[in-house]
Write an enzyme that holds these catalytic residues in place. Structure first.
Site, PDB file in Angstrom:
ATOM      1  N   LYS A  15      29.805  16.545  30.495  1.00 32.83           N
ATOM      2  CA  LYS A  15      28.800  15.468  29.862  1.00 32.83           C
ATOM      3  C   LYS A  15      27.788  16.151  29.426  1.00 32.83           C
ATOM      4  CE  LYS A  15      30.361  11.170  32.007  1.00 32.83           C
ATOM      5  NZ  LYS A  15      30.847  11.126  33.432  1.00 32.83           N
ATOM      6  N   ILE A  73      36.171  20.631  26.926  1.00 40.48           N
ATOM      7  CA  ILE A  73      37.572  20.153  26.128  1.00 40.48           C
ATOM      8  C   ILE A  73      37.156  19.559  24.759  1.00 40.48           C
ATOM      9  CG2 ILE A  73      38.708  19.645  28.263  1.00 40.48           C
ATOM     10  CD1 ILE A  73      38.024  16.665  27.856  1.00 40.48           C
ATOM     11  N   ARG A  74      35.940  19.627  24.336  1.00 42.83           N
ATOM     12  CA  ARG A  74      35.757  19.170  22.768  1.00 42.83           C
ATOM     13  C   ARG A  74      34.436  19.845  22.460  1.00 42.83           C
ATOM     14  NH1 ARG A  74      34.207  14.693  25.911  1.00 42.83           N
ATOM     15  NH2 ARG A  74      32.270  14.107  25.543  1.00 42.83           N
ATOM     16  N   HIS A 105      41.777  35.568  22.213  1.00 44.33           N
ATOM     17  CA  HIS A 105      41.739  35.836  20.931  1.00 44.33           C
ATOM     18  C   HIS A 105      40.997  35.335  19.746  1.00 44.33           C
ATOM     19  CE1 HIS A 105      43.977  32.849  19.136  1.00 44.33           C
ATOM     20  NE2 HIS A 105      44.637  32.826  20.337  1.00 44.33           N
ATOM     21  N   ARG A 116      21.302  16.065  28.994  1.00 42.24           N
ATOM     22  CA  ARG A 116      19.992  15.938  28.290  1.00 42.24           C
ATOM     23  C   ARG A 116      19.824  17.165  27.032  1.00 42.24           C
ATOM     24  NH1 ARG A 116      17.012  20.441  30.606  1.00 42.24           N
ATOM     25  NH2 ARG A 116      17.781  21.124  32.565  1.00 42.24           N
TER      26      ARG A 116
END
Ligand code: JB2
Length: 214
Positions: free
Chosen positions: A208, A193-194, A140, A211
């Protein structure tokens, strides 16, 4: 049924053709391709020539066209083809596979492909020319911006914003509330996650940035 011409006769065309065939909305009149031999059949539909013939296709009364060239991280060809088709006068509809499950108050832009067994939940926005590929889940209140490609089986949790031209690889998960910038590539199977900046290549669990994507 309305007549439609397809632009690009490669892998992505196979997915789109099957979705068009599953509904009685558009009749495919042929496919243009830069490389394929004229007369070659793709799932029963003929390659009718290269893109310069599209003007005469439009003049013959075909009002609808769809870009069936896909993108893995570089959307410039899809952008070029969209503007070429609009200049001629074509309308680019959204092709939404009938097996998809689209929630309330979802907005879907022009030229969007929503493939088989996908879910797009309430109040999400799918921008122009985005690809929501097979089995992807858009929860949603997400904003999936123009030319973005959400790969097969990716899970985009609620309230996520993914900016223009970004690619989220197959089977990746983006947790709720995250913002991903424009022109980035998230590798297949990543866990996001971020927030992710614009113009980077990132992958892994947890992801991670590896580049820049210039
Ligand atoms: O300017 C063009 C042009 N440039 C390349 N105009 C037209 N009409 N066609 C063009 N093409 C054609 O796009 C090529 O000659 C080729 O036939 C086709 C691209 O096929 P390909 O299978 O390499 O890529 P795709 O974009 O159809 O599919 C990719 O993206 C999908 C999302 C693949 O990676 C698929 O596996 C993926 N599912």
């Amino acid at each position: 049924m309305e007549k439609i011409v397809l632009v690009g006769a490669g892998g992505h065309a196979l997915s789109v053709i099957e979705s068009i065939q599953s509904k009685e909305e558009y009749e495919i009149v042929g496919i243009t391709d830069a490389g394929a031999v004229v007369g070659k059949k793709i799932l029963g539909y003929e390659v009718i020539g290269k893109d310069p013939i599209l003007k005469s296709v439009f003049n013959s009364g075909v009002m609808y066209a769809f870009v069936t060239v896909g993108s893995i991280g570089n959307t410039s060809l899809r952008e070029k083809l969209l503007y070429m088709l609009k200049d001629i006068g074509f309308t680019l509809p959204a092709i939404i596979d009938p097996s998809s499950n689209i929630g309330s108050d979802v907005s879907v832009g022009e030229g969007v492909f929503i493939g088989r067994n996908t879910v797009v939940n309430a109040k999400s926005i799918i921008g122009d020319m985005a690809i929501i590929n097979t089995g992807a889940i858009i929860e949603h209140s997400c904003c999936i911006d123009k030319f973005t490609h959400i790969g097969p089986g990716a899970v985009i949790c609620g309230d996520v914003k993914i900016s223009a031209r970004t690619h989220v690889g197959a089977n990746s998960t983006v947790i709720q509330g995250v913002n991903i910038g424009n022109d980035s590539i998230i590798g297949a199977g990543s866990i996001v996650i971020r927030d992710v900046p614009s113009k980077v290549v990132a992958f892994g669990n947890p992801f991670k940035v590896v580049r820049n994507n210039e």
